[in-house]
Design an enzyme around this catalytic site. Sequence first.
Site, PDB file in Angstrom:
ATOM      1  N   LYS A  20       0.841  -1.215   0.000  1.00 30.94           N
ATOM      2  CA  LYS A  20       0.000   0.000   0.000  1.00 30.94           C
ATOM      3  C   LYS A  20       0.873   1.261   0.000  1.00 30.94           C
ATOM      4  O   LYS A  20       0.644   2.190  -0.757  1.00 30.94           O
ATOM      5  CB  LYS A  20      -0.934   0.012   1.224  1.00 30.94           C
ATOM      6  CG  LYS A  20      -1.830  -1.218   1.319  1.00 30.94           C
ATOM      7  CD  LYS A  20      -2.750  -1.173   2.511  1.00 30.94           C
ATOM      8  CE  LYS A  20      -2.050  -1.283   3.862  1.00 30.94           C
ATOM      9  NZ  LYS A  20      -1.360  -2.569   4.110  1.00 30.94           N
ATOM     10  N   ARG A  95      -9.788   0.804   8.599  1.00 31.79           N
ATOM     11  CA  ARG A  95      -9.398  -0.561   8.920  1.00 31.79           C
ATOM     12  C   ARG A  95     -10.527  -1.324   9.583  1.00 31.79           C
ATOM     13  O   ARG A  95     -10.353  -2.491   9.932  1.00 31.79           O
ATOM     14  CB  ARG A  95      -8.205  -0.528   9.883  1.00 31.79           C
ATOM     15  CG  ARG A  95      -6.885  -0.663   9.180  1.00 31.79           C
ATOM     16  CD  ARG A  95      -5.827  -0.495  10.237  1.00 31.79           C
ATOM     17  NE  ARG A  95      -4.663  -1.261   9.945  1.00 31.79           N
ATOM     18  CZ  ARG A  95      -3.604  -0.801   9.293  1.00 31.79           C
ATOM     19  NH1 ARG A  95      -3.604   0.402   8.813  1.00 31.79           N
ATOM     20  NH2 ARG A  95      -2.552  -1.571   9.121  1.00 31.79           N
ATOM     21  N   ARG A 134      11.739  -6.012   5.179  1.00 32.88           N
ATOM     22  CA  ARG A 134      11.572  -4.554   5.021  1.00 32.88           C
ATOM     23  C   ARG A 134      12.561  -3.783   5.898  1.00 32.88           C
ATOM     24  O   ARG A 134      12.842  -4.145   7.031  1.00 32.88           O
ATOM     25  CB  ARG A 134      10.148  -4.149   5.402  1.00 32.88           C
ATOM     26  CG  ARG A 134       9.970  -2.639   5.437  1.00 32.88           C
ATOM     27  CD  ARG A 134       8.549  -2.182   5.453  1.00 32.88           C
ATOM     28  NE  ARG A 134       7.748  -2.795   6.486  1.00 32.88           N
ATOM     29  CZ  ARG A 134       6.425  -2.705   6.549  1.00 32.88           C
ATOM     30  NH1 ARG A 134       5.773  -2.050   5.611  1.00 32.88           N
ATOM     31  NH2 ARG A 134       5.768  -3.271   7.518  1.00 32.88           N
ATOM     32  N   ARG A 167      11.295  -2.308  11.127  1.00 31.32           N
ATOM     33  CA  ARG A 167      10.154  -1.764  11.865  1.00 31.32           C
ATOM     34  C   ARG A 167       9.879  -2.682  13.050  1.00 31.32           C
ATOM     35  O   ARG A 167       9.934  -3.902  12.909  1.00 31.32           O
ATOM     36  CB  ARG A 167       8.929  -1.705  10.943  1.00 31.32           C
ATOM     37  CG  ARG A 167       8.363  -0.323  10.824  1.00 31.32           C
ATOM     38  CD  ARG A 167       7.337  -0.216   9.756  1.00 31.32           C
ATOM     39  NE  ARG A 167       6.085  -0.856  10.111  1.00 31.32           N
ATOM     40  CZ  ARG A 167       4.984  -0.772   9.387  1.00 31.32           C
ATOM     41  NH1 ARG A 167       5.005  -0.078   8.261  1.00 31.32           N
ATOM     42  NH2 ARG A 167       3.885  -1.381   9.751  1.00 31.32           N
ATOM     43  N   ARG A 178      -0.656  -9.343  13.114  1.00 28.44           N
ATOM     44  CA  ARG A 178      -1.200  -8.318  12.211  1.00 28.44           C
ATOM     45  C   ARG A 178      -2.037  -8.950  11.108  1.00 28.44           C
ATOM     46  O   ARG A 178      -3.069  -8.414  10.715  1.00 28.44           O
ATOM     47  CB  ARG A 178      -0.045  -7.490  11.624  1.00 28.44           C
ATOM     48  CG  ARG A 178       0.577  -6.555  12.648  1.00 28.44           C
ATOM     49  CD  ARG A 178       1.948  -6.070  12.212  1.00 28.44           C
ATOM     50  NE  ARG A 178       1.915  -5.307  10.988  1.00 28.44           N
ATOM     51  CZ  ARG A 178       2.968  -5.162  10.180  1.00 28.44           C
ATOM     52  NH1 ARG A 178       4.136  -5.726  10.482  1.00 28.44           N
ATOM     53  NH2 ARG A 178       2.871  -4.441   9.097  1.00 28.44           N
TER      54      ARG A 178
HETATM   55  P1  AP5 Z   1       4.877  -1.703   1.987  1.00 25.59           P
HETATM   56  O1  AP5 Z   1       4.598  -0.856   0.801  1.00 25.59           O
HETATM   57  O2  AP5 Z   1       5.540  -1.082   3.159  1.00 25.59           O
HETATM   58  O3  AP5 Z   1       3.539  -2.500   2.393  1.00 25.59           O
HETATM   59  P2  AP5 Z   1       2.259  -1.980   3.130  1.00 25.59           P
HETATM   60  O4  AP5 Z   1       1.063  -2.623   2.518  1.00 25.59           O
HETATM   61  O5  AP5 Z   1       2.249  -0.491   3.206  1.00 25.59           O
HETATM   62  O6  AP5 Z   1       2.512  -2.672   4.523  1.00 25.59           O
HETATM   63  P3  AP5 Z   1       2.432  -2.143   6.002  1.00 25.59           P
HETATM   64  O7  AP5 Z   1       3.117  -3.176   6.836  1.00 25.59           O
HETATM   65  O8  AP5 Z   1       2.971  -0.729   6.117  1.00 25.59           O
HETATM   66  O9  AP5 Z   1       0.924  -2.144   6.239  1.00 25.59           O
HETATM   67  P4  AP5 Z   1       0.239  -2.231   7.583  1.00 25.59           P
HETATM   68  O10 AP5 Z   1      -1.145  -1.942   7.137  1.00 25.59           O
HETATM   69  O11 AP5 Z   1       0.442  -3.451   8.362  1.00 25.59           O
HETATM   70  O12 AP5 Z   1       1.016  -1.128   8.445  1.00 25.59           O
HETATM   71  P5  AP5 Z   1       0.692   0.389   8.787  1.00 25.59           P
HETATM   72  O13 AP5 Z   1       1.977   1.110   8.834  1.00 25.59           O
HETATM   73  O14 AP5 Z   1      -0.416   0.899   7.963  1.00 25.59           O
HETATM   74  O15 AP5 Z   1       5.772  -2.949   1.477  1.00 25.59           O
HETATM   75  C1  AP5 Z   1       6.271  -3.900   2.401  1.00 25.59           C
HETATM   76  C2  AP5 Z   1       7.660  -4.386   1.949  1.00 25.59           C
HETATM   77  O16 AP5 Z   1       7.525  -5.059   0.694  1.00 25.59           O
HETATM   78  C3  AP5 Z   1       8.679  -3.249   1.700  1.00 25.59           C
HETATM   79  O17 AP5 Z   1       9.938  -3.675   2.108  1.00 25.59           O
HETATM   80  C4  AP5 Z   1       8.647  -3.047   0.176  1.00 25.59           C
HETATM   81  O18 AP5 Z   1       9.896  -2.593  -0.317  1.00 25.59           O
HETATM   82  C5  AP5 Z   1       8.341  -4.455  -0.309  1.00 25.59           C
HETATM   83  N1  AP5 Z   1       7.526  -4.470  -1.515  1.00 25.59           N
HETATM   84  C6  AP5 Z   1       6.374  -3.788  -1.741  1.00 25.59           C
HETATM   85  N2  AP5 Z   1       5.887  -4.069  -2.965  1.00 25.59           N
HETATM   86  C7  AP5 Z   1       6.760  -4.959  -3.526  1.00 25.59           C
HETATM   87  C8  AP5 Z   1       6.818  -5.654  -4.782  1.00 25.59           C
HETATM   88  N3  AP5 Z   1       5.878  -5.463  -5.711  1.00 25.59           N
HETATM   89  N4  AP5 Z   1       7.834  -6.503  -5.004  1.00 25.59           N
HETATM   90  C9  AP5 Z   1       8.789  -6.701  -4.061  1.00 25.59           C
HETATM   91  N5  AP5 Z   1       8.810  -6.078  -2.867  1.00 25.59           N
HETATM   92  C10 AP5 Z   1       7.803  -5.218  -2.600  1.00 25.59           C
HETATM   93  O19 AP5 Z   1       0.101   0.235  10.277  1.00 25.59           O
HETATM   94  C11 AP5 Z   1       0.933  -0.154  11.349  1.00 25.59           C
HETATM   95  C12 AP5 Z   1       0.107  -0.225  12.639  1.00 25.59           C
HETATM   96  O20 AP5 Z   1      -0.471   1.066  12.915  1.00 25.59           O
HETATM   97  C13 AP5 Z   1      -1.090  -1.184  12.645  1.00 25.59           C
HETATM   98  O21 AP5 Z   1      -0.699  -2.494  12.958  1.00 25.59           O
HETATM   99  C14 AP5 Z   1      -1.959  -0.552  13.745  1.00 25.59           C
HETATM  100  O22 AP5 Z   1      -1.444  -0.844  15.023  1.00 25.59           O
HETATM  101  C15 AP5 Z   1      -1.775   0.927  13.500  1.00 25.59           C
HETATM  102  N6  AP5 Z   1      -2.770   1.509  12.569  1.00 25.59           N
HETATM  103  C16 AP5 Z   1      -2.519   2.006  11.326  1.00 25.59           C
HETATM  104  N7  AP5 Z   1      -3.656   2.466  10.783  1.00 25.59           N
HETATM  105  C17 AP5 Z   1      -4.634   2.265  11.694  1.00 25.59           C
HETATM  106  C18 AP5 Z   1      -6.034   2.520  11.699  1.00 25.59           C
HETATM  107  N8  AP5 Z   1      -6.662   3.050  10.632  1.00 25.59           N
HETATM  108  N9  AP5 Z   1      -6.753   2.187  12.807  1.00 25.59           N
HETATM  109  C19 AP5 Z   1      -6.143   1.644  13.865  1.00 25.59           C
HETATM  110  N10 AP5 Z   1      -4.829   1.363  13.933  1.00 25.59           N
HETATM  111  C20 AP5 Z   1      -4.076   1.671  12.848  1.00 25.59           C
END
Ligand code: AP5
Length: 235
Positions: A20, A95, A134, A167, A178
């Site tokens: 994402k 979410r 990552r 991270r 997660r």
């Molecule tokens: P990346 O692009 O970072 O993936 P992502 O989908 O953004 O994954 P996240 O882990 O950031 O999502 P998440 O939803 O768990 O975490 P968030 O920070 O939102 O890619 C991942 C890796 O893959 C990278 O190394 C990248 O280089 C690689 N990659 C990507 N695409 C690729 C490809 N095509 N080929 C090869 N490699 C690739 O949330 C974290 C925490 O915050 C949650 O657990 C929760 O506690 C809290 N939180 C966030 N939002 C909310 C909400 N709305 N409500 C409540 N709590 C929340």
Amino acid sequence: MLDSTPKEVIVLLGPPGAGKGTVSVRLAGMIDAAHLSTGDLLRETAADANSESGREIAGLMAGGQLVPDGLMLRILVKTLSGLRESTVLLDGFPRTTRQAEMLERTLASSNGCVRAAVLLEVDEAVLVERLSGRLICGACGAVYHVETLKPRQAGVCDRCGGKLKRRADDAPETIRNRLEVYAEQTAPLIDWYRAKGQLVGINGMGEVDEIVSRVRDGLADWKAAGQGLREAPDP
Ligand code: AP5
């Protein structure tokens, strides 16, 4: 209530590691949109160990649990209001269906709307590989991967020279939590957006550039088709 110009929001949906953030950063530059990641916003807030909400958020994130809806919405609205762009790629919000309802109400209060919800579909084994490898920049938040997206110099951010690190929630046990939290609390949003005719499904496997093109083309086709229900075909 948003005290700003109307926002047209494109929601990025998908499990942890679906890409994402990676897709949003690139797409935002192409379509002149803002990229807003609630994960990044929360990591900034959690970095303030002196504030009670900072400590609460840090504890929840470290365990892979969601931050309470009300607190999350307050942080989001404050940031949305300050954006100059009218199109926003919203990465990580909503979410829960409650958050989706709150988002609709908030946007409607300033004549904004959710235009589409893009679902990035990726096999679970690939998600785990992506998250386990990552690296993020501790200074600017840029995202890398030890195999698929290496920095020019090991451990150093190409963009700002900051130090790269894992991270805290990318530990194996937390990744499992997660993925479970996603399946229980966030995956129901897929049917929620599908029922509204707003879901655009995209194959999230393959090269990053290819996926970004699929998303851009999928959104354009979907709009041309009258914004009706459309699942993107396999590439
Ligand atoms: P990346 O692009 O970072 O993936 P992502 O989908 O953004 O994954 P996240 O882990 O950031 O999502 P998440 O939803 O768990 O975490 P968030 O920070 O939102 O890619 C991942 C890796 O893959 C990278 O190394 C990248 O280089 C690689 N990659 C990507 N695409 C690729 C490809 N095509 N080929 C090869 N490699 C690739 O949330 C974290 C925490 O915050 C949650 O657990 C929760 O506690 C809290 N939180 C966030 N939002 C909310 C909400 N709305 N409500 C409540 N709590 C929340």
